[in-house]
Design a protein around this motif. Structure first.
Motif, PDB file in Angstrom:
ATOM      1  N   THR A 216      26.705  -5.514   4.741  1.00 17.26           N
ATOM      2  CA  THR A 216      26.466  -6.440   3.630  1.00 17.26           C
ATOM      3  C   THR A 216      26.055  -7.788   4.230  1.00 17.26           C
ATOM      4  O   THR A 216      26.806  -8.768   4.184  1.00 17.26           O
ATOM      5  CB  THR A 216      27.715  -6.578   2.746  1.00 17.26           C
ATOM      6  OG1 THR A 216      28.870  -6.772   3.591  1.00 17.26           O
ATOM      7  CG2 THR A 216      27.926  -5.336   1.899  1.00 17.26           C
ATOM      8  N   LEU A 217      24.854  -7.782   4.787  1.00 13.89           N
ATOM      9  CA  LEU A 217      24.346  -8.925   5.533  1.00 13.89           C
ATOM     10  C   LEU A 217      23.789  -9.994   4.595  1.00 13.89           C
ATOM     11  O   LEU A 217      23.209  -9.688   3.557  1.00 13.89           O
ATOM     12  CB  LEU A 217      23.231  -8.480   6.482  1.00 13.89           C
ATOM     13  CG  LEU A 217      23.606  -7.448   7.546  1.00 13.89           C
ATOM     14  CD1 LEU A 217      22.351  -6.891   8.206  1.00 13.89           C
ATOM     15  CD2 LEU A 217      24.529  -8.066   8.588  1.00 13.89           C
ATOM     16  N   LYS A 218      23.919 -11.235   5.001  1.00 11.71           N
ATOM     17  CA  LYS A 218      23.280 -12.330   4.298  1.00 11.71           C
ATOM     18  C   LYS A 218      21.803 -12.394   4.689  1.00 11.71           C
ATOM     19  O   LYS A 218      21.410 -11.967   5.778  1.00 11.71           O
ATOM     20  CB  LYS A 218      23.970 -13.659   4.621  1.00 11.71           C
ATOM     21  CG  LYS A 218      25.363 -13.800   4.027  1.00 11.71           C
ATOM     22  CD  LYS A 218      25.303 -13.862   2.521  1.00 11.71           C
ATOM     23  CE  LYS A 218      26.661 -14.100   1.904  1.00 11.71           C
ATOM     24  NZ  LYS A 218      26.609 -14.122   0.419  1.00 11.71           N
ATOM     25  N   LYS A 219      20.990 -12.931   3.823  1.00  9.99           N
ATOM     26  CA  LYS A 219      19.560 -13.101   4.083  1.00  9.99           C
ATOM     27  C   LYS A 219      19.349 -13.822   5.413  1.00  9.99           C
ATOM     28  O   LYS A 219      19.924 -14.888   5.647  1.00  9.99           O
ATOM     29  CB  LYS A 219      18.955 -13.910   2.935  1.00  9.99           C
ATOM     30  CG  LYS A 219      17.471 -14.181   3.011  1.00  9.99           C
ATOM     31  CD  LYS A 219      17.078 -14.986   1.782  1.00  9.99           C
ATOM     32  CE  LYS A 219      15.617 -15.329   1.731  1.00  9.99           C
ATOM     33  NZ  LYS A 219      15.294 -16.143   0.522  1.00  9.99           N
ATOM     34  N   GLY A 220      18.538 -13.222   6.297  1.00 11.22           N
ATOM     35  CA  GLY A 220      18.264 -13.834   7.587  1.00 11.22           C
ATOM     36  C   GLY A 220      19.254 -13.492   8.675  1.00 11.22           C
ATOM     37  O   GLY A 220      19.089 -13.920   9.818  1.00 11.22           O
ATOM     38  N   SER A 221      20.294 -12.713   8.356  1.00  9.57           N
ATOM     39  CA  SER A 221      21.265 -12.278   9.363  1.00  9.57           C
ATOM     40  C   SER A 221      20.893 -10.880   9.844  1.00  9.57           C
ATOM     41  O   SER A 221      20.113 -10.169   9.209  1.00  9.57           O
ATOM     42  CB  SER A 221      22.678 -12.287   8.791  1.00  9.57           C
ATOM     43  OG  SER A 221      23.074 -13.604   8.481  1.00  9.57           O
ATOM     44  N   CYS A 222      21.462 -10.480  10.970  1.00  6.88           N
ATOM     45  CA  CYS A 222      21.086  -9.186  11.529  1.00  6.88           C
ATOM     46  C   CYS A 222      22.294  -8.420  12.037  1.00  6.88           C
ATOM     47  O   CYS A 222      23.372  -8.985  12.256  1.00  6.88           O
ATOM     48  CB  CYS A 222      20.074  -9.355  12.663  1.00  6.88           C
ATOM     49  SG  CYS A 222      20.784  -9.867  14.251  1.00  6.88           S
ATOM     50  N   ALA A 223      22.075  -7.123  12.222  1.00  9.73           N
ATOM     51  CA  ALA A 223      23.024  -6.261  12.933  1.00  9.73           C
ATOM     52  C   ALA A 223      22.267  -5.602  14.072  1.00  9.73           C
ATOM     53  O   ALA A 223      21.184  -5.043  13.860  1.00  9.73           O
ATOM     54  CB  ALA A 223      23.611  -5.209  12.004  1.00  9.73           C
ATOM     55  N   ILE A 224      22.800  -5.699  15.275  1.00  7.32           N
ATOM     56  CA  ILE A 224      22.260  -4.961  16.417  1.00  7.32           C
ATOM     57  C   ILE A 224      23.188  -3.780  16.655  1.00  7.32           C
ATOM     58  O   ILE A 224      24.409  -3.936  16.644  1.00  7.32           O
ATOM     59  CB  ILE A 224      22.196  -5.830  17.684  1.00  7.32           C
ATOM     60  CG1 ILE A 224      21.320  -7.066  17.454  1.00  7.32           C
ATOM     61  CG2 ILE A 224      21.649  -5.018  18.860  1.00  7.32           C
ATOM     62  CD1 ILE A 224      21.286  -8.013  18.649  1.00  7.32           C
ATOM     63  N   PHE A 225      22.598  -2.593  16.875  1.00  2.66           N
ATOM     64  CA  PHE A 225      23.457  -1.443  17.114  1.00  2.66           C
ATOM     65  C   PHE A 225      22.873  -0.511  18.164  1.00  2.66           C
ATOM     66  O   PHE A 225      21.660  -0.430  18.357  1.00  2.66           O
ATOM     67  CB  PHE A 225      23.767  -0.679  15.822  1.00  2.66           C
ATOM     68  CG  PHE A 225      22.575  -0.007  15.160  1.00  2.66           C
ATOM     69  CD1 PHE A 225      22.335   1.348  15.331  1.00  2.66           C
ATOM     70  CD2 PHE A 225      21.723  -0.725  14.337  1.00  2.66           C
ATOM     71  CE1 PHE A 225      21.262   1.975  14.717  1.00  2.66           C
ATOM     72  CE2 PHE A 225      20.653  -0.116  13.705  1.00  2.66           C
ATOM     73  CZ  PHE A 225      20.413   1.240  13.895  1.00  2.66           C
ATOM     74  N   ASP A 226      23.772   0.155  18.851  1.00  3.86           N
ATOM     75  CA  ASP A 226      23.456   1.187  19.828  1.00  3.86           C
ATOM     76  C   ASP A 226      22.971   2.411  19.053  1.00  3.86           C
ATOM     77  O   ASP A 226      23.634   2.860  18.107  1.00  3.86           O
ATOM     78  CB  ASP A 226      24.731   1.502  20.624  1.00  3.86           C
ATOM     79  CG  ASP A 226      24.514   2.460  21.776  1.00  3.86           C
ATOM     80  OD1 ASP A 226      23.825   3.466  21.592  1.00  3.86           O
ATOM     81  OD2 ASP A 226      25.095   2.207  22.858  1.00  3.86           O
ATOM     82  N   SER A 227      21.828   2.959  19.443  1.00  7.71           N
ATOM     83  CA  SER A 227      21.236   4.077  18.691  1.00  7.71           C
ATOM     84  C   SER A 227      22.123   5.308  18.657  1.00  7.71           C
ATOM     85  O   SER A 227      21.932   6.196  17.819  1.00  7.71           O
ATOM     86  CB  SER A 227      19.879   4.446  19.295  1.00  7.71           C
ATOM     87  OG  SER A 227      20.034   4.843  20.659  1.00  7.71           O
ATOM     88  N   ARG A 228      23.118   5.381  19.531  1.00  7.06           N
ATOM     89  CA  ARG A 228      24.023   6.532  19.546  1.00  7.06           C
ATOM     90  C   ARG A 228      25.172   6.370  18.557  1.00  7.06           C
ATOM     91  O   ARG A 228      25.921   7.325  18.306  1.00  7.06           O
ATOM     92  CB  ARG A 228      24.580   6.716  20.965  1.00  7.06           C
ATOM     93  CG  ARG A 228      23.518   6.925  22.030  1.00  7.06           C
ATOM     94  CD  ARG A 228      24.086   6.798  23.435  1.00  7.06           C
ATOM     95  NE  ARG A 228      24.594   5.447  23.690  1.00  7.06           N
ATOM     96  CZ  ARG A 228      25.168   5.063  24.817  1.00  7.06           C
ATOM     97  NH1 ARG A 228      25.307   5.937  25.812  1.00  7.06           N
ATOM     98  NH2 ARG A 228      25.613   3.824  24.969  1.00  7.06           N
ATOM     99  N   CYS A 229      25.315   5.179  17.994  1.00  8.16           N
ATOM    100  CA  CYS A 229      26.418   4.899  17.068  1.00  8.16           C
ATOM    101  C   CYS A 229      26.180   5.611  15.739  1.00  8.16           C
ATOM    102  O   CYS A 229      25.102   5.508  15.143  1.00  8.16           O
ATOM    103  CB  CYS A 229      26.520   3.386  16.853  1.00  8.16           C
ATOM    104  SG  CYS A 229      27.991   2.861  15.966  1.00  8.16           S
ATOM    105  N   LEU A 230      27.181   6.316  15.240  1.00  7.26           N
ATOM    106  CA  LEU A 230      27.047   7.026  13.969  1.00  7.26           C
ATOM    107  C   LEU A 230      26.902   6.031  12.820  1.00  7.26           C
ATOM    108  O   LEU A 230      27.609   5.019  12.761  1.00  7.26           O
ATOM    109  CB  LEU A 230      28.269   7.916  13.726  1.00  7.26           C
ATOM    110  CG  LEU A 230      28.510   9.026  14.760  1.00  7.26           C
ATOM    111  CD1 LEU A 230      29.802   9.773  14.430  1.00  7.26           C
ATOM    112  CD2 LEU A 230      27.340   9.994  14.820  1.00  7.26           C
ATOM    113  N   HIS A 231      25.987   6.329  11.903  1.00  5.68           N
ATOM    114  CA  HIS A 231      25.726   5.427  10.787  1.00  5.68           C
ATOM    115  C   HIS A 231      24.992   6.171   9.681  1.00  5.68           C
ATOM    116  O   HIS A 231      24.559   7.308   9.862  1.00  5.68           O
ATOM    117  CB  HIS A 231      24.894   4.217  11.248  1.00  5.68           C
ATOM    118  CG  HIS A 231      23.514   4.585  11.734  1.00  5.68           C
ATOM    119  ND1 HIS A 231      23.278   5.148  12.969  1.00  5.68           N
ATOM    120  CD2 HIS A 231      22.293   4.469  11.133  1.00  5.68           C
ATOM    121  CE1 HIS A 231      21.989   5.370  13.120  1.00  5.68           C
ATOM    122  NE2 HIS A 231      21.366   4.980  12.018  1.00  5.68           N
ATOM    123  N   CYS A 232      24.806   5.504   8.557  1.00  3.15           N
ATOM    124  CA  CYS A 232      24.012   6.062   7.458  1.00  3.15           C
ATOM    125  C   CYS A 232      23.673   4.959   6.462  1.00  3.15           C
ATOM    126  O   CYS A 232      24.413   3.982   6.315  1.00  3.15           O
ATOM    127  CB  CYS A 232      24.743   7.197   6.741  1.00  3.15           C
ATOM    128  SG  CYS A 232      26.239   6.687   5.858  1.00  3.15           S
TER     129      CYS A 232
END
Length: 301
Positions: A216-232
């Motif tokens: 639930t990111l604010k406008k202009g914020s980011c998430a960096i993640f490892d491609s091996r991390c489980l997500h959806c």
């Protein structure tokens, strides 16, 4: 959990004087690197200005419309994969690949802010070195009615257990809970977690017991993640479309990472390194030439 300051998912970008900015960004990047190695995902706030995020959002929706017209034009040779990458659950969801062009460009402005003026570029370099390869440049769009994806990693765990890709998702609008924010499972970028995930006897228990974080990111914020991390991606139950501008950098010591790249062919084929992209953006910010992007444009002529 939401995208609060718990679990290494709440780091904030700082403001610094120009004289000490680079060293300060390196110091900040070290903190993000530590979180990413441990948890596989971290948030960085304010990597894009509100104005740039709004302009980029307008640009990508105009580009999507133009791309659809190119594909549907009977006199055009443009194919769907020339403009859109494959994405899980395509209905009401798309992965629009982004062009790089020389000269005034909202994409260039956005990349300059994120990679050079925030800690994102330094974080990528700390994790993968500045020889990291630009592997993806695209925008995920989730329209009203898009359904929840199945939980998945983007790449497998390789035998040497080194990271494969790091991806940066940047919100082009506030991402509310009803807009289908991405769910990540911190700490699942390991061989043990993947083994448990692939085993029907342990998969459900893994997902039930692992704390999750929501993008639930604010406008202009980011998430960096490892491609091996489980997500959806979750279901967009709102009346608003959600767009995430993103790029991925690949470990230079790894060949094919196990997942097709969401990137324009001419960019992917150019083997763009982080250090070269940073140099081109620095030159652009100083009002000089852009040899990298000018070279990419020549490939299209």
């Amino acid at each position: 959990r939401g995208a609060g300051k718990a679990g290494g998912f709440g780091a904030s970008s700082q403001s610094f004087s120009s004289k000490s900015k680079k060293s300060a960004l390196k110091a900040e990047a070290k903190k993000h690197q530590k979180s990413l190695l441990k948890d596989g995902v971290v948030r960085i706030d304010n990597v894009l200005s509100d104005k740039t995020a709004a302009q980029l959002r307008e640009f990508v929706y105009d580009l999507r419309e133009k791309s659809m017209e190119e594909i549907q034009d009977p006199n055009s040779s443009i194919q769907s994969l020339d403009r859109f990458a494959n994405v899980l659950l395509k209905k009401d969801r798309c992965d629009l690949t982004i062009p790089l062009v020389a000269g005034p460009s909202i994409v260039t402005e956005a990349l300059n802010q994120v990679i050079r003026e925030s800690a994102v570029g330094q974080t990528m370099a700390a994790l993968l070195t500045d020889n990291a390869v630009l592997y993806e440049l695209s925008c995920l769009m989730s329209d009203p009615g898009s359904q929840r994806q199945v939980v998945h990693p983007d790449t497998p765990v390789f035998e040497n257990k080194e990271a494969v890709l790091y991806t940066c998702f940047i919100a082009l609008q506030d991402v509310r809970l009803d807009m289908g924010p991405t769910t990540w499972y911190p700490g699942t970028h390991t061989q043990a977690a993947h083994d448990a995930f692939k085993n029907d006897a342990t998969k459900d228990d893994l997902l039930k017991t692992r704390p999750a974080v929501l993008g639930t990111l604010k406008k202009g914020s980011c998430a960096i993640f490892d491609s091996r991390c489980l997500h959806c991606g979750t279901a967009n139950k709102s009346m608003d479309s959600r767009s995430l501008f993103y790029f991925s950098f690949k470990n230079p010591d790894i060949g094919y990472p196990g997942n097709p790249a969401s990137i324009r062919k001419e960019i992917g084929g150019a083997n763009v390194l982080l250090k070269d992209l940073e140099g081109d953006l620095e030159s652009w910010s100083e009002g000089k030439g852009q040899p990298l992007m000018e070279g990419l444009e020549k490939l299209l002529r």
